[in-house]
Design a protein around this motif. Sequence first.
Motif, short mmCIF file in Angstrom:
data_model
loop_
_atom_site.label_atom_id
_atom_site.label_comp_id
_atom_site.label_asym_id
_atom_site.label_seq_id
_atom_site.Cartn_x
_atom_site.Cartn_y
_atom_site.Cartn_z
N ASN A 235 0.87 -1.19 0.00
CA ASN A 235 0.00 0.00 0.00
C ASN A 235 0.89 1.23 0.00
O ASN A 235 1.93 1.25 0.68
CB ASN A 235 -0.91 0.03 1.22
N ILE B 229 -3.18 3.62 -2.29
CA ILE B 229 -3.32 2.65 -3.38
C ILE B 229 -2.90 1.26 -2.89
O ILE B 229 -1.83 1.09 -2.31
CB ILE B 229 -2.44 3.04 -4.59
N ALA C 122 -1.89 -2.55 -3.98
CA ALA C 122 -1.28 -3.16 -5.16
C ALA C 122 -0.61 -4.47 -4.80
O ALA C 122 -0.40 -4.79 -3.63
CB ALA C 122 -0.27 -2.19 -5.78
N LYS D 192 -7.39 -5.74 -9.18
CA LYS D 192 -6.07 -6.32 -9.42
C LYS D 192 -6.06 -7.84 -9.36
O LYS D 192 -5.14 -8.47 -9.91
CB LYS D 192 -5.06 -5.74 -8.42
N TYR E 247 -2.61 -3.03 -9.60
CA TYR E 247 -3.11 -2.19 -8.51
C TYR E 247 -4.60 -1.96 -8.66
O TYR E 247 -5.18 -2.13 -9.73
CB TYR E 247 -2.37 -0.84 -8.49
N SER F 141 -8.15 -0.12 -2.60
CA SER F 141 -7.66 1.25 -2.46
C SER F 141 -8.72 2.09 -1.75
O SER F 141 -9.90 1.76 -1.76
CB SER F 141 -7.33 1.86 -3.83
N VAL G 80 1.39 5.16 -9.52
CA VAL G 80 2.05 3.87 -9.34
C VAL G 80 3.52 3.96 -9.79
O VAL G 80 4.41 3.39 -9.15
CB VAL G 80 1.31 2.76 -10.12
#
Length: 304
Positions: free
Chosen positions: A5, A16, A18, A45, A66, A74, A94
């Motif tokens: 994160n 975010i 991911a 994701k 992500y 997120s 990202v």
Amino acid sequence: MKKVNFQNLNGQNISIAAVLNFPEGFNESKSYPAVVVSHPGGGVKEQTAGLYAKKLAEQGFVTIAYDASYQGESTGEPRQLENPHIRTEDVSAVIDYLTTLPYVDNDRIGAMGICAGAGYTANAAINDRRIKAVGTVSLVNIGQMFRNGWENDIKDADAMPAILGGSDARTSDASGADIATIPLAPLREEDAPNEELREAWEYYHTDRCQYPTAPGFATARSLNQIITYDAFHKAEAFFTQPLQVVAGSQAGSKWMSDDLFNRVASTDKSFHVVEGANHMSLYDRDNYVNEAVSVLAPFFSRTL
């Protein structure tokens, strides 16, 4: 594989979520090319973006899939906001994160996406020169799709009711009513206008690939941003990076891949047609996905 994160530095105060994927024999003291993989509108994701990220990592790349801001794991409110300008900025956010990782070579960062994620990736590449190469799979320019239809049979001006609907939704949201939503893919099988979009329902709402954080709808207020958005704006001038397009021969959406391919300024561009595949086939059908990766992996190896 590692869950991470990180803070989106683009100003929305979003965290975010991911997943990083590493190649076999990964050594943190070495430097690797990296590829950002963006999910379709309504996806997360854990679905097709994660599949492509995993397969590209097997070919020697550090990859990251992500969840878009306001979606998946997120953060951000309202949930399921599909603002294309923010989703484009997510790609760059990202990349911001990747540049902080000592094992990522900042001069060898590529990006790819599937469906609307491919359109957002293209738009990010026009704006962000850190993206050195772009791959697209079943590309959708979400603005074109919403205003011109799946098969490009609606005139721009005839999409005005959608803008009005988005405007009304904003008024309703502001009043404190429940957040109005729109489907990004058919929410029921009987709502699908054709077999290809029936497969979209199947992908998102059956055991084929449904996931708890992917409800398949967006906020209706998003229509105000979506209808007038062009993922390829100024591609003729500023999209100069190498481009690899992958689309199915039977995809109703293929015209949008054609449009990007024809508009970019890049002189290093290739278009691979997967015979027999439709738009959804390239999300998860092994033979079609493997064919796409067999084109994308050498492309990124050559250009990164």
